[in-house]
Design an enzyme around this catalytic site. Sequence first.
Site, PDB file in Angstrom:
ATOM      1  N   HIS A  69      21.342 -30.057  30.780  1.00 16.17           N
ATOM      2  CA  HIS A  69      21.644 -29.775  32.264  1.00 16.17           C
ATOM      3  C   HIS A  69      20.636 -30.474  33.047  1.00 16.17           C
ATOM      4  O   HIS A  69      20.345 -30.144  34.398  1.00 16.17           O
ATOM      5  CB  HIS A  69      21.418 -28.074  32.508  1.00 16.17           C
ATOM      6  CG  HIS A  69      22.539 -27.281  31.944  1.00 16.17           C
ATOM      7  ND1 HIS A  69      22.380 -26.095  31.642  1.00 16.17           N
ATOM      8  CD2 HIS A  69      23.562 -27.744  31.599  1.00 16.17           C
ATOM      9  CE1 HIS A  69      23.365 -25.536  31.131  1.00 16.17           C
ATOM     10  NE2 HIS A  69      24.399 -26.613  31.085  1.00 16.17           N
TER      11      HIS A  69
ATOM     12  N   PHE B 150      17.895 -17.424  35.770  1.00 14.67           N
ATOM     13  CA  PHE B 150      18.672 -17.271  37.288  1.00 14.67           C
ATOM     14  C   PHE B 150      19.674 -16.229  36.621  1.00 14.67           C
ATOM     15  O   PHE B 150      20.338 -15.816  37.747  1.00 14.67           O
ATOM     16  CB  PHE B 150      18.892 -18.426  37.493  1.00 14.67           C
ATOM     17  CG  PHE B 150      18.099 -19.576  37.730  1.00 14.67           C
ATOM     18  CD1 PHE B 150      16.790 -19.183  38.071  1.00 14.67           C
ATOM     19  CD2 PHE B 150      18.179 -20.994  37.176  1.00 14.67           C
ATOM     20  CE1 PHE B 150      15.699 -20.339  37.869  1.00 14.67           C
ATOM     21  CE2 PHE B 150      17.177 -21.832  37.117  1.00 14.67           C
ATOM     22  CZ  PHE B 150      15.882 -21.478  37.479  1.00 14.67           C
TER      23      PHE B 150
ATOM     24  N   SER C  28      18.582 -18.197  24.621  1.00 16.06           N
ATOM     25  CA  SER C  28      19.595 -18.432  25.142  1.00 16.06           C
ATOM     26  C   SER C  28      20.728 -17.419  24.585  1.00 16.06           C
ATOM     27  O   SER C  28      20.708 -16.908  23.547  1.00 16.06           O
ATOM     28  CB  SER C  28      20.584 -19.902  24.774  1.00 16.06           C
ATOM     29  OG  SER C  28      21.351 -20.073  25.300  1.00 16.06           O
TER      30      SER C  28
ATOM     31  N   ILE D  91      16.006 -27.123  32.829  1.00 20.54           N
ATOM     32  CA  ILE D  91      15.785 -28.347  33.891  1.00 20.54           C
ATOM     33  C   ILE D  91      14.313 -28.294  33.968  1.00 20.54           C
ATOM     34  O   ILE D  91      13.956 -29.313  34.672  1.00 20.54           O
ATOM     35  CB  ILE D  91      16.419 -28.198  34.915  1.00 20.54           C
ATOM     36  CG1 ILE D  91      16.075 -27.016  35.850  1.00 20.54           C
ATOM     37  CG2 ILE D  91      18.073 -28.131  34.823  1.00 20.54           C
ATOM     38  CD1 ILE D  91      16.465 -27.132  37.217  1.00 20.54           C
ATOM     39  N   ASP D  92      13.327 -27.600  33.404  1.00 19.35           N
ATOM     40  CA  ASP D  92      11.907 -27.696  33.682  1.00 19.35           C
ATOM     41  C   ASP D  92      11.199 -28.593  32.832  1.00 19.35           C
ATOM     42  O   ASP D  92      10.063 -28.705  33.168  1.00 19.35           O
ATOM     43  CB  ASP D  92      11.296 -26.129  33.204  1.00 19.35           C
ATOM     44  CG  ASP D  92      11.583 -25.708  31.701  1.00 19.35           C
ATOM     45  OD1 ASP D  92      11.597 -26.135  30.895  1.00 19.35           O
ATOM     46  OD2 ASP D  92      12.183 -24.524  31.590  1.00 19.35           O
TER      47      ASP D  92
ATOM     48  N   CYS E 232      20.503 -41.476  44.313  1.00 17.13           N
ATOM     49  CA  CYS E 232      21.436 -41.591  45.553  1.00 17.13           C
ATOM     50  C   CYS E 232      22.657 -41.293  45.276  1.00 17.13           C
ATOM     51  O   CYS E 232      23.405 -41.798  44.484  1.00 17.13           O
ATOM     52  CB  CYS E 232      21.058 -42.948  46.088  1.00 17.13           C
ATOM     53  SG  CYS E 232      22.092 -43.357  47.557  1.00 17.13           S
TER      54      CYS E 232
ATOM     55  N   ASN F 295      16.570 -14.466  20.286  1.00 18.69           N
ATOM     56  CA  ASN F 295      16.775 -13.931  21.641  1.00 18.69           C
ATOM     57  C   ASN F 295      16.715 -12.518  22.035  1.00 18.69           C
ATOM     58  O   ASN F 295      16.898 -11.838  21.080  1.00 18.69           O
ATOM     59  CB  ASN F 295      18.246 -14.593  22.074  1.00 18.69           C
ATOM     60  CG  ASN F 295      18.412 -14.493  23.437  1.00 18.69           C
ATOM     61  OD1 ASN F 295      17.629 -15.248  24.398  1.00 18.69           O
ATOM     62  ND2 ASN F 295      19.815 -13.938  24.049  1.00 18.69           N
TER      63      ASN F 295
ATOM     64  N   GLN G 124      19.066 -26.387  27.527  1.00 21.67           N
ATOM     65  CA  GLN G 124      19.808 -26.000  28.875  1.00 21.67           C
ATOM     66  C   GLN G 124      18.784 -25.971  30.005  1.00 21.67           C
ATOM     67  O   GLN G 124      19.255 -25.628  31.060  1.00 21.67           O
ATOM     68  CB  GLN G 124      20.390 -24.737  28.631  1.00 21.67           C
ATOM     69  CG  GLN G 124      21.385 -24.577  27.685  1.00 21.67           C
ATOM     70  CD  GLN G 124      22.048 -22.971  27.476  1.00 21.67           C
ATOM     71  OE1 GLN G 124      21.391 -22.081  26.860  1.00 21.67           O
ATOM     72  NE2 GLN G 124      23.186 -22.673  27.827  1.00 21.67           N
TER      73      GLN G 124
ATOM     74  N   ALA H 206      17.059 -20.235  29.064  1.00 20.54           N
ATOM     75  CA  ALA H 206      16.068 -19.744  29.876  1.00 20.54           C
ATOM     76  C   ALA H 206      14.951 -18.804  29.261  1.00 20.54           C
ATOM     77  O   ALA H 206      13.893 -19.130  29.701  1.00 20.54           O
ATOM     78  CB  ALA H 206      16.803 -19.342  31.153  1.00 20.54           C
TER      79      ALA H 206
END
Length: 254
Positions: free
Chosen positions: A124, A39, A198, A108-109, A132, A219, A106, A28
Site C-alpha cells: 500500500h 483506521f 491483519s 504505510i508506516d 508529482c 490476530n 499493508q 494494521a
Amino acid sequence: MGEGYQEKLRRLAELLLSANYPMALTGAGISTESGIPDFRSPGTGLWEKIDPFKELSRSALMRNPARFYEIGLPRFRQIRSAEPNPAHLVLAELEAHGYLKGIVTQNIDGLHIKAGSKNVFEVHGHLRTCSCMRCGKEDSFDFLVDLVESGVNPPLCRFCQEGVLRPNVVLFHDPMPRAFYDAAETLQYCDFLMVIGSSLQVYPVAYLPARVEKLAIINISPTPYDSKALVVIREKAGKVFSDLWEVLRQKGKV
Ligand SMILES: [Zn+2]
C-alpha cells in the site's frame, strides 16, 4: 483449537523452522502497539473525527489538495514519527538469522524498514517519498512536509513547478503499485505464511494467503482464513513475537 498458548507458540516455531520459504503478511494490528491506530476500527485521537477513506481518498486529493493536506499532514506526521515495536524487531531478527524470506505489509508506516527488515513489499506504499501528479518525478516526503508547513499548500513539484505532489501511498480508488505484483509473484515460492495483525478484509491483499500451503494467523480478531490455518493465536503481535523469540532461544536457534 483447544490447545494452550505455549503449545501454539511451539508449533509456530516448528512451522517456521521447517519451512523452505517462510514469509509474513502484516497489517494494521502489528503497528497499534507503536501508537498507530487501525483506521478500520472506531477512530481514536487524531483519527476520531475524520473518515480517512473519504477525506484522504484520491478523489479528495484531486478535488481539493489543500484540504487533503490540511487533514492529512498531521496524521501522516504521526505515522512517520512512530517507532517499531517488539513484533517488527523480532521479524527483522528472524530475517537476519535466515528464518524469514520476506514481509508483505499493508502498512504505510515503514516500520519494518525502520526495524531493519530488508525484503519488504509495501503493497500500500509508504511515506518516505512523494511524487508529482503531473510529471511523475519523485521527491522526499520531507520536502512535501516542509512546503506545507511553510504555507505552500497545495505543495507543488520543484521540477515542473506545476504539478501537485502526492504521497506514494495507495489512496482509496488508486490502482495497486508494482510492489503488490512483486509480492504476489514471490508468494508463489512461499510454503509457510504468518499473517500478523491483519483481519484479511482488504482486497486484493486478502486474496494472497489463498495460494500458500501452510498458514499461521496471529490476530486479535477472527479472519476468513482461520479454519484453513494450522495455528491461530488471538493475541497482540508484540507479545507473541517476544515469546516466540524466547522459544527459539531455548531451542538454541537464535
Ligand atoms: Zn512535476
